[in-house]
Design a protein around this motif. Structure first.
Motif, PDB file in Angstrom:
ATOM      1  N   UNK A 273       0.850  -1.183   0.000  1.00 48.99           N
ATOM      2  CA  UNK A 273       0.000   0.000   0.000  1.00 48.99           C
ATOM      3  C   UNK A 273       0.895   1.247   0.000  1.00 48.99           C
ATOM      4  N   UNK A 274       1.735   1.324  -1.034  1.00 49.54           N
ATOM      5  CA  UNK A 274       2.787   2.334  -1.125  1.00 49.54           C
ATOM      6  C   UNK A 274       2.754   3.029  -2.479  1.00 49.54           C
ATOM      7  N   UNK A 275       2.844   4.355  -2.440  1.00 47.65           N
ATOM      8  CA  UNK A 275       3.004   5.170  -3.643  1.00 47.65           C
ATOM      9  C   UNK A 275       4.497   5.332  -3.909  1.00 47.65           C
ATOM     10  N   UNK A 276       4.901   5.238  -5.189  1.00 45.64           N
ATOM     11  CA  UNK A 276       6.284   5.583  -5.526  1.00 45.64           C
ATOM     12  C   UNK A 276       6.308   6.423  -6.793  1.00 45.64           C
ATOM     13  N   UNK A 277       7.281   7.297  -6.861  1.00 47.81           N
ATOM     14  CA  UNK A 277       7.444   8.154  -8.037  1.00 47.81           C
ATOM     15  C   UNK A 277       8.923   8.299  -8.345  1.00 47.81           C
ATOM     16  N   UNK A 278       9.236   8.520  -9.608  1.00 51.32           N
ATOM     17  CA  UNK A 278      10.595   8.847 -10.023  1.00 51.32           C
ATOM     18  C   UNK A 278      10.589  10.302 -10.452  1.00 51.32           C
ATOM     19  N   UNK A 279      11.525  11.071  -9.877  1.00 53.58           N
ATOM     20  CA  UNK A 279      11.495  12.512 -10.085  1.00 53.58           C
ATOM     21  C   UNK A 279      12.888  13.081 -10.292  1.00 53.58           C
TER      22      UNK A 279
END
Length: 311
Positions: A273-279
């Motif tokens: 239940x984790x959001x991840x993003x590459x930025x």
């Protein structure tokens, strides 16, 4: 004696499940990213009197944790025949303390069970002079994961680097990965994560209906990433997979959609239940200006392009 092993966390963006009667060949294809946060497993011998019974003590971040020590106990169980073959019997000459220093959320899509098992297998190989290669230790960790239903592809991913595609399933030495590359190995990009709770991996990968849905869309995304292996396509495929499988709930979807406006891409870590993003670094300013994101305390990591570290 003391040995320390760092195994990076693996965030899987999408996957498909590959069944096989041989657990070393069972696994998953898909794509994911290794980050510089993970698990450091420290194993040390503790001297006691010769007439005392010797024990193995397992700690999670220095504390007793019966639920999360199961992965370590299963790893030891699978490793025992190798120790017996090497020395004729399984005998402790001293107490053993195994402590997993985990700096990411457990049960939330970071592959911590694989990291703990892999670190345990490598460390005990050193303690008992088994001379196992990392692939051999990884096979023990993979068997542990498969038997407990806690994962299918994390161990294989952890033998790779950076952003990788699992092109064929199975344990290290059997399964294969390809690394998605750029001129500087994405050293200038950041991984943002925020966890909102745990998901029981086994409840997903052992459910026939969910497995069918995962495989349907996982195979589509697999073909797309192989044909266009870029960081942008990895995130696009991850997002589409999370939405179409129904694995991403409304709360995560709302945050992910906002993150997509500010970053290279965003999705849900599989399976957590984790959001991840590459930025990019400059994207952090955009996030701080977003009314829907500025109050969220994202953990910031970097892409891990090194080998497993053994000290």
């Amino acid at each position: 004696m003391k040995v320390s092993i760092f195994v990076p966390s693996n965030i899987t963006g999408f996957f498909s499940i590959k069944e096989d009667e041989n657990p070393l060949k069972k696994g998953s294809c898909g794509a994911g990213v290794l980050i510089d946060s993970g698990v450091k497993t420290i194993i040390q011998t503790l001297k006691k009197g010769d007439d005392e019974n010797h024990q193995i003590q397992i700690r999670i971040n220095g504390k007793k944790d019966p639920k999360n020590e199961l992965i370590t106990l299963k790893t030891i169980e699978i490793l025992k025949p190798h120790i017996i073959k090497n020395s004729g019997k399984f005998e402790l000459k001293d107490d053993l303390l195994i402590n997993h220093e985990i700096n990411v959320p457990v049960g939330s899509g970071f592959g911590t069970s694989a990291s703990c098992s892999f670190g345990t297998a490598i460390g005990l190989s050193k303690i008992f002079n088994l001379n196992l290669s990392n692939n051999q230790a990884g096979q023990i960790a993979h068997l542990t994961e498969v038997e407990l239903g806690s994962g299918l592809g994390d161990v294989l991913s952890q033998t790779s680097k950076g952003i990788m595609i699992r092109t064929s399933p199975g344990a290290p030495g059997i399964g294969k990965t390809n690394i998605i590359r750029d001129k500087n190995n994405f050293s200038d990009v950041l991984i943002l994560t925020k966890t909102f709770g745990e998901i029981d991996t086994s409840s997903i990968i052992e459910d026939p209906k969910m497995k069918k849905n995962i495989n349907k869309f996982g195979l589509i995304m697999q073909e797309r990433i192989i044909n266009n292996p870029t960081i942008e396509n990895f995130m696009d495929c991850s997002y589409e997979f999370a939405k179409k499988t129904g694995l991403m709930n409304k709360e995560l979807l709302k945050i992910v959609n906002e993150l997509k406006k500010c970053t290279i891409g965003a999705s849900m870590a599989m399976l957590g239940n984790t959001v991840f993003a590459i930025a990019n670094k400059e994207d952090l300013g955009k996030i701080q200006k977003s009314d829907n994101l500025k109050a969220i305390d994202f953990k910031i990591s970097k892409i891990y392009n090194d080998n497993i570290k053994i000290d």
